[in-house]
Design an enzyme around this catalytic site. Structure first.
Site, PDB file in Angstrom:
ATOM      1  N   SER A  11       0.841  -1.201   0.000  1.00  0.00           N
ATOM      2  CA  SER A  11       0.000   0.000   0.000  1.00  0.00           C
ATOM      3  C   SER A  11       0.874   1.249   0.000  1.00  0.00           C
ATOM      4  O   SER A  11       1.623   1.510   0.946  1.00  0.00           O
ATOM      5  CB  SER A  11      -0.910   0.009   1.227  1.00  0.00           C
ATOM      6  OG  SER A  11      -1.538   1.269   1.304  1.00  0.00           O
ATOM      7  N   HIS A  36      -1.158  -1.132  -4.331  1.00  0.00           N
ATOM      8  CA  HIS A  36      -2.439  -0.827  -3.701  1.00  0.00           C
ATOM      9  C   HIS A  36      -2.503   0.685  -3.470  1.00  0.00           C
ATOM     10  O   HIS A  36      -1.633   1.262  -2.809  1.00  0.00           O
ATOM     11  CB  HIS A  36      -2.575  -1.588  -2.382  1.00  0.00           C
ATOM     12  CG  HIS A  36      -3.912  -1.450  -1.731  1.00  0.00           C
ATOM     13  ND1 HIS A  36      -5.021  -2.170  -2.136  1.00  0.00           N
ATOM     14  CD2 HIS A  36      -4.334  -0.654  -0.709  1.00  0.00           C
ATOM     15  CE1 HIS A  36      -6.064  -1.843  -1.379  1.00  0.00           C
ATOM     16  NE2 HIS A  36      -5.670  -0.903  -0.511  1.00  0.00           N
ATOM     17  N   ASP A  38      -4.687   3.823  -2.092  1.00  0.00           N
ATOM     18  CA  ASP A  38      -5.789   4.192  -1.194  1.00  0.00           C
ATOM     19  C   ASP A  38      -6.225   5.634  -1.434  1.00  0.00           C
ATOM     20  O   ASP A  38      -5.490   6.562  -1.101  1.00  0.00           O
ATOM     21  CB  ASP A  38      -5.346   4.039   0.260  1.00  0.00           C
ATOM     22  CG  ASP A  38      -5.176   2.588   0.667  1.00  0.00           C
ATOM     23  OD1 ASP A  38      -6.149   1.824   0.530  1.00  0.00           O
ATOM     24  OD2 ASP A  38      -4.069   2.222   1.109  1.00  0.00           O
ATOM     25  N   MET A  40      -8.884   8.497  -0.383  1.00  0.00           N
ATOM     26  CA  MET A  40      -9.826   8.840   0.699  1.00  0.00           C
ATOM     27  C   MET A  40     -10.362  10.247   0.486  1.00  0.00           C
ATOM     28  O   MET A  40      -9.654  11.104  -0.037  1.00  0.00           O
ATOM     29  CB  MET A  40      -9.093   8.816   2.046  1.00  0.00           C
ATOM     30  CG  MET A  40      -8.390   7.514   2.341  1.00  0.00           C
ATOM     31  SD  MET A  40      -7.487   7.640   3.896  1.00  0.00           S
ATOM     32  CE  MET A  40      -6.585   6.094   3.871  1.00  0.00           C
ATOM     33  N   HIS A  69      -8.294   1.394  -4.265  1.00  0.00           N
ATOM     34  CA  HIS A  69      -9.274   1.223  -3.180  1.00  0.00           C
ATOM     35  C   HIS A  69      -9.904   2.588  -2.921  1.00  0.00           C
ATOM     36  O   HIS A  69      -9.277   3.473  -2.338  1.00  0.00           O
ATOM     37  CB  HIS A  69      -8.512   0.693  -1.950  1.00  0.00           C
ATOM     38  CG  HIS A  69      -9.346   0.499  -0.731  1.00  0.00           C
ATOM     39  ND1 HIS A  69      -8.800   0.264   0.507  1.00  0.00           N
ATOM     40  CD2 HIS A  69     -10.698   0.496  -0.553  1.00  0.00           C
ATOM     41  CE1 HIS A  69      -9.762   0.126   1.401  1.00  0.00           C
ATOM     42  NE2 HIS A  69     -10.923   0.274   0.790  1.00  0.00           N
ATOM     43  N   MET A  71     -12.061   4.863  -0.998  1.00  0.00           N
ATOM     44  CA  MET A  71     -12.757   5.077   0.280  1.00  0.00           C
ATOM     45  C   MET A  71     -13.444   6.430   0.188  1.00  0.00           C
ATOM     46  O   MET A  71     -13.072   7.402   0.866  1.00  0.00           O
ATOM     47  CB  MET A  71     -11.739   5.028   1.429  1.00  0.00           C
ATOM     48  CG  MET A  71     -11.302   3.620   1.763  1.00  0.00           C
ATOM     49  SD  MET A  71      -9.791   3.567   2.755  1.00  0.00           S
ATOM     50  CE  MET A  71      -8.586   3.611   1.452  1.00  0.00           C
ATOM     51  N   MET A 140     -11.873  -5.626   4.879  1.00  0.00           N
ATOM     52  CA  MET A 140     -11.117  -4.687   5.712  1.00  0.00           C
ATOM     53  C   MET A 140     -10.863  -5.348   7.064  1.00  0.00           C
ATOM     54  O   MET A 140     -11.803  -5.718   7.771  1.00  0.00           O
ATOM     55  CB  MET A 140     -11.893  -3.385   5.912  1.00  0.00           C
ATOM     56  CG  MET A 140     -12.036  -2.519   4.668  1.00  0.00           C
ATOM     57  SD  MET A 140     -10.500  -2.149   3.796  1.00  0.00           S
ATOM     58  CE  MET A 140      -9.522  -1.396   5.090  1.00  0.00           C
ATOM     59  N   ASP A 178      -7.005  -6.314   3.846  1.00  0.00           N
ATOM     60  CA  ASP A 178      -6.421  -4.974   3.913  1.00  0.00           C
ATOM     61  C   ASP A 178      -6.436  -4.433   5.339  1.00  0.00           C
ATOM     62  O   ASP A 178      -7.499  -4.156   5.894  1.00  0.00           O
ATOM     63  CB  ASP A 178      -7.222  -4.052   2.972  1.00  0.00           C
ATOM     64  CG  ASP A 178      -6.573  -2.694   2.798  1.00  0.00           C
ATOM     65  OD1 ASP A 178      -5.467  -2.478   3.328  1.00  0.00           O
ATOM     66  OD2 ASP A 178      -7.191  -1.847   2.118  1.00  0.00           O
TER      67      ASP A 178
END
Ligand code: DX5
Ligand code: ZN
Length: 226
Positions: A11, A36, A38, A40, A69, A71, A140, A178
């Site tokens: 990540s 990965h 992330d 957000m 991913h 979020m 998660m 994750d």
């Protein structure tokens, strides 16, 4: 459990953002399988990471697929921009999608693999009527929003439940874990049926991240079982 060897997805959230190109290069040269990423929004999760311009900069140097991913609330608004900035796998949160079936179709329409992430409190059984349309389920194992949190033990039974749910419908999904993953729990996760291990702080805070990725890749679930 899938018969193929498991995948490792470091990540980038835990990378050194001031040396991003160096860290991307390290992942390129390592035994890792995916990046990965992330994203957000400060609304779905109580944190903001980075957005699509940064992801685009990563994609320019990355030689492995970007596993994104999201979020964020209402992710439908950003699926195309996500694909255009280099995503190969797009994972949305079950809790953020009112019309999940439609969202998954939109991801596939773009030519990407479609993933669904479940928060720790969201039961696997809620995927029963949509499992056939999912390429990857991201379980998660921490509450999303931050790296470096403690692994939630309940995850092991969720993996088994998800494997059974998919088998029951004669379909296959990749199971990704994750949050809080490292060599101490990787074997047990793989033995339970996980396919993809995301690791942020365990990789990037280690003394030798490339060797740490190699160690995660070398974990043998059958050895951990005895
Ligand atoms: C958490 C993110 C994770 C995070 C994992 O919200 O989705 O991908 O980077 O970090 P570690 O491996 O440090 O728990
Ligand atoms: Zn993530």
């Amino acid at each position: 459990m899938s018969t193929q060897q498991h995948l490792i997805a470091p990540s980038v959230l835990a990378a050194d953002f001031a040396n991003l190109q160096r860290d991307v290069q390290m992942v390129n040269e390592s035994e890792a399988d995916w990046f990965h990423i992330d994203i957000m929004d400060g609304v779905f999760v109580p944190n903001i990471s980075f957005g699509f311009p940064v992801m685009n900069a990563i994609a320019k140097h990355a030689k492995k697929p970007l596993d994104v991913h999201l979020m964020i609330v209402d992710p439908d608004r950003y699926l195309k921009v996500c694909k255009d900035n280099g995503a190969e796998i797009i994972t949305v949160h079950y809790e953020a999608c009112t019309h999940l079936h439609r969202t998954l179709a939109a991801i596939k329409e773009l030519g990407c693999k479609a993933g669904v992430a479940l928060n720790p409190h969201t039961p696997v059984s809620l995927l029963k009527d949509v499992i056939q349309d999912i390429d990857l389920v991201c379980l998660m194992s921490v509450n999303p929003g931050f790296g470096g949190q403690k692994f939630i033990e309940r995850t092991y039974s969720k993996i088994k439940e998800l494997r059974a749910l998919a088998a029951d419908q004669n379909t296959d999904v990749l199971i990704e874990i994750d949050g809080g993953v490292g060599t101490s729990n990787a074997g047990k996760l793989l033995a339970a049926g996980a396919d993809v291990l995301v690791a942020g702080s365990f990789v990037f805070s280690s003394e030798n991240p490339m060797q740490t990725i190699k160690d995660l890749k070398a974990v043998d679930p059958t050895v951990q079982l005895v």
